[in-house]
Design a protein around this motif. Structure first.
Motif, mmCIF file in Angstrom:
data_model
loop_
_atom_site.group_PDB
_atom_site.id
_atom_site.type_symbol
_atom_site.label_atom_id
_atom_site.label_comp_id
_atom_site.label_asym_id
_atom_site.label_seq_id
_atom_site.Cartn_x
_atom_site.Cartn_y
_atom_site.Cartn_z
ATOM 1 N N PRO A 1 -6.791 16.221 -10.239
ATOM 2 C CA PRO A 1 -5.904 15.252 -9.597
ATOM 3 C C PRO A 1 -6.008 15.303 -8.063
ATOM 4 O O PRO A 1 -6.434 16.315 -7.512
ATOM 5 C CB PRO A 1 -4.505 15.685 -10.051
ATOM 6 N N SER A 2 -5.625 14.207 -7.383
ATOM 7 C CA SER A 2 -5.565 14.178 -5.915
ATOM 8 C C SER A 2 -4.110 14.265 -5.496
ATOM 9 O O SER A 2 -3.238 13.745 -6.192
ATOM 10 C CB SER A 2 -6.121 12.855 -5.380
ATOM 11 N N ASP A 3 -3.850 14.900 -4.331
ATOM 12 C CA ASP A 3 -2.436 15.006 -3.936
ATOM 13 C C ASP A 3 -2.120 14.206 -2.676
ATOM 14 O O ASP A 3 -1.103 14.411 -2.039
ATOM 15 C CB ASP A 3 -2.029 16.482 -3.778
ATOM 16 N N HIS A 4 -2.960 13.234 -2.326
ATOM 17 C CA HIS A 4 -2.733 12.421 -1.126
ATOM 18 C C HIS A 4 -1.581 11.434 -1.346
ATOM 19 O O HIS A 4 -1.451 10.862 -2.425
ATOM 20 C CB HIS A 4 -4.030 11.670 -0.805
ATOM 21 N N ASP A 5 -0.752 11.232 -0.299
ATOM 22 C CA ASP A 5 0.420 10.337 -0.395
ATOM 23 C C ASP A 5 0.062 8.891 -0.728
ATOM 24 O O ASP A 5 0.873 8.175 -1.325
ATOM 25 C CB ASP A 5 1.190 10.320 0.941
ATOM 26 N N ALA A 6 -1.111 8.462 -0.309
ATOM 27 C CA ALA A 6 -1.495 7.058 -0.525
ATOM 28 C C ALA A 6 -1.798 6.760 -1.995
ATOM 29 O O ALA A 6 -1.927 5.606 -2.389
ATOM 30 C CB ALA A 6 -2.707 6.709 0.339
ATOM 31 N N VAL A 7 -1.897 7.812 -2.820
ATOM 32 C CA VAL A 7 -2.208 7.593 -4.228
ATOM 33 C C VAL A 7 -0.926 7.234 -4.985
ATOM 34 O O VAL A 7 -0.042 8.060 -5.172
ATOM 35 C CB VAL A 7 -2.880 8.838 -4.846
ATOM 36 N N ALA A 8 -0.830 5.964 -5.412
ATOM 37 C CA ALA A 8 0.384 5.498 -6.088
ATOM 38 C C ALA A 8 0.339 5.810 -7.580
ATOM 39 O O ALA A 8 1.371 5.940 -8.233
ATOM 40 C CB ALA A 8 0.537 3.996 -5.872
ATOM 41 N N PHE A 9 -0.873 5.921 -8.139
ATOM 42 C CA PHE A 9 -1.019 6.103 -9.592
ATOM 43 C C PHE A 9 -2.391 6.710 -9.842
ATOM 44 O O PHE A 9 -3.370 6.307 -9.218
ATOM 45 C CB PHE A 9 -0.929 4.731 -10.278
ATOM 46 N N GLN A 10 -2.437 7.715 -10.710
ATOM 47 C CA GLN A 10 -3.767 8.256 -10.996
ATOM 48 C C GLN A 10 -3.891 8.718 -12.439
ATOM 49 O O GLN A 10 -2.899 9.072 -13.085
ATOM 50 C CB GLN A 10 -4.140 9.391 -10.046
ATOM 51 N N ILE A 11 -5.115 8.700 -12.928
ATOM 52 C CA ILE A 11 -5.400 9.193 -14.274
ATOM 53 C C ILE A 11 -6.564 10.176 -14.183
ATOM 54 O O ILE A 11 -7.599 9.879 -13.572
ATOM 55 C CB ILE A 11 -5.748 8.037 -15.236
ATOM 56 N N VAL A 12 -6.346 11.359 -14.759
ATOM 57 C CA VAL A 12 -7.408 12.364 -14.846
ATOM 58 C C VAL A 12 -7.946 12.304 -16.281
ATOM 59 O O VAL A 12 -7.189 12.433 -17.240
ATOM 60 C CB VAL A 12 -6.851 13.771 -14.525
ATOM 61 N N LEU A 13 -9.253 12.077 -16.424
ATOM 62 C CA LEU A 13 -9.793 11.797 -17.761
ATOM 63 C C LEU A 13 -9.976 13.041 -18.628
ATOM 64 O O LEU A 13 -9.790 12.990 -19.838
ATOM 65 C CB LEU A 13 -11.108 11.023 -17.647
#
Ligand code: AMP
Ligand code: MG
Length: 320
Positions: free
Chosen positions: A255-267
């Motif tokens: 996963p990324s922890d940057h503030d600009a990331v609103a939504f993420q999926i780790v496969l």
């Protein structure tokens, strides 16, 4: 209105009266019709808005039926069928004269496979005709890997989605054609090149992109979300570059922890390429619904199913 149902007899009744039914396979859901019904096959092209130059894959329940579909089986094709059927490998071989031109887009070859899904194998066993079944999505959009994905696309257009749960493999079949008796990969897919090479030795990939290519699934832009999607070698660099935007991230394992990331999926946290492949399209469907400005997809390691995942990501994205 389409109906999601696991009632095989209902699917048989519809298919036997020239209607379409979306069917589960181990790769993606297919939009299926009787290969000998002109009405059903035309309706597949119309429903998908698929150009008629793009031929369909014929699905059969048993290798015993292969000689009714194709007129010649090279020895290496036989070995591949033995090794991978039922399974996510499609063979393109010289067609029997009984196969309608609309199925093959006028070509003298036909694409055929045995899907590896218990529901669809039972369905095919009970029907007295094979099924043509391209992916059950509008042409150019993301392929469906759940009955709900199909319903979202086609609820007003088809009468039934045969529910077989989420697709276990998640990427389309690998397509192999022949030049003479020499096998060539026309489309990367759920059977890895490495696995194929253990059966037939070193194999080339043919990557044509003219208007009616040998395998039209190889068209450059395909499998695409409607949100702008970029492919990144370095996720954090790409996030920095687009940090003023509402970003979605599609990552392989971290996963990324940057503030600009609103939504993420780790496969796949455990870096399992098959797990990642099986979740890929559902992740793209989910990301596409989040009202994002941009989706940043991480490039996969270029081995085994990572090659097939990268192929699909390249067709879904522009370069970051
Ligand atoms: P789909 O079922 O949507 O995954 O698409 C089927 C794909 O199979 C097409 O896009 C072609 O790439 C390939 N295909 C089907 N028939 C042939 C054929 N006769 N020769 C080469 N490729 C084929
Ligand atoms: Mg398709």
């Amino acid at each position: 209105m389409s109906i999601i149902s696991s009632d095989i007899s209902k699917a048989i009744a519809l298919l036997s009266t020239e209607e379409l039914v979306a069917i589960p396979t181990e790769t993606v859901y297919g939009l299926a019709g009787n290969i000998f019904s002109e009405k059903a096959i035309k309706s597949i092209f119309q429903t998908k808005k698929r150009p008629f130059f793009n031929p369909l894959i014929v699905h059969i329940p048993s290798v015993d039926l292969l000689p009714t579909i194709v007129s010649y089986i090279p020895e290496k094709a036989e070995r591949l069928a033995d090794a991978f059927w039922p399974g996510p490998l499609t063979l393109v071989l010289p067609k029997q004269s009984t196969i309608p031109d609309i199925i093959t887009a006028g070509k003298d070859t036909v694409a055929v496979r045995i899907p590896n899904h218990p529901t669809t194998l039972e369905l095919l066993n009970q029907l007295d005709f094979p099924l043509a079944a391209p992916s059950a999505n509008p042409f150019g959009s993301i392929s469906p890997t759940t009955a709900e994905h199909v319903n979202d696309y086609f609820k007003d257009d088809i009468k039934m989605v045969l529910d077989g749960g989420p697709c276990q493999r998640g990427i389309e079949s690998t397509i192999i054609g022949f030049e003479g008796d020499k096998p060539i990969i026309y489309r990367l897919g759920s059977t890895s090149i490495e696995a194929i090479e253990t059966i037939v030795g070193p194999i080339n990939i043919k990557n044509k992109t003219e208007i009616a290519p040998d395998a039209p699934g190889m068209l450059d832009r395909h499998y695409a979300p409607s949100t702008l999607t970029v492919l990144a070698d370095d996720i954090s660099e790409a996030i920095q570059k687009y940090s003023d935007k509402r970003i979605g991230v599609l990552a392989f394992s971290k996963p990324s922890d940057h503030d600009a990331v609103a939504f993420q999926i780790v496969l796949s946290e455990s870096t399992d390429l098959q797990e990642a492949a099986s979740k890929l399209y559902d992740a793209l469907h989910q990301l596409d619904k989040q009202d994002l400005d941009i989706i940043i997809a991480e490039r996969f390691p270029d081995i085994e199913l990572g090659k097939s995942i990268n192929d699909r990501l390249q067709r879904a994205t522009v370069r970051a």
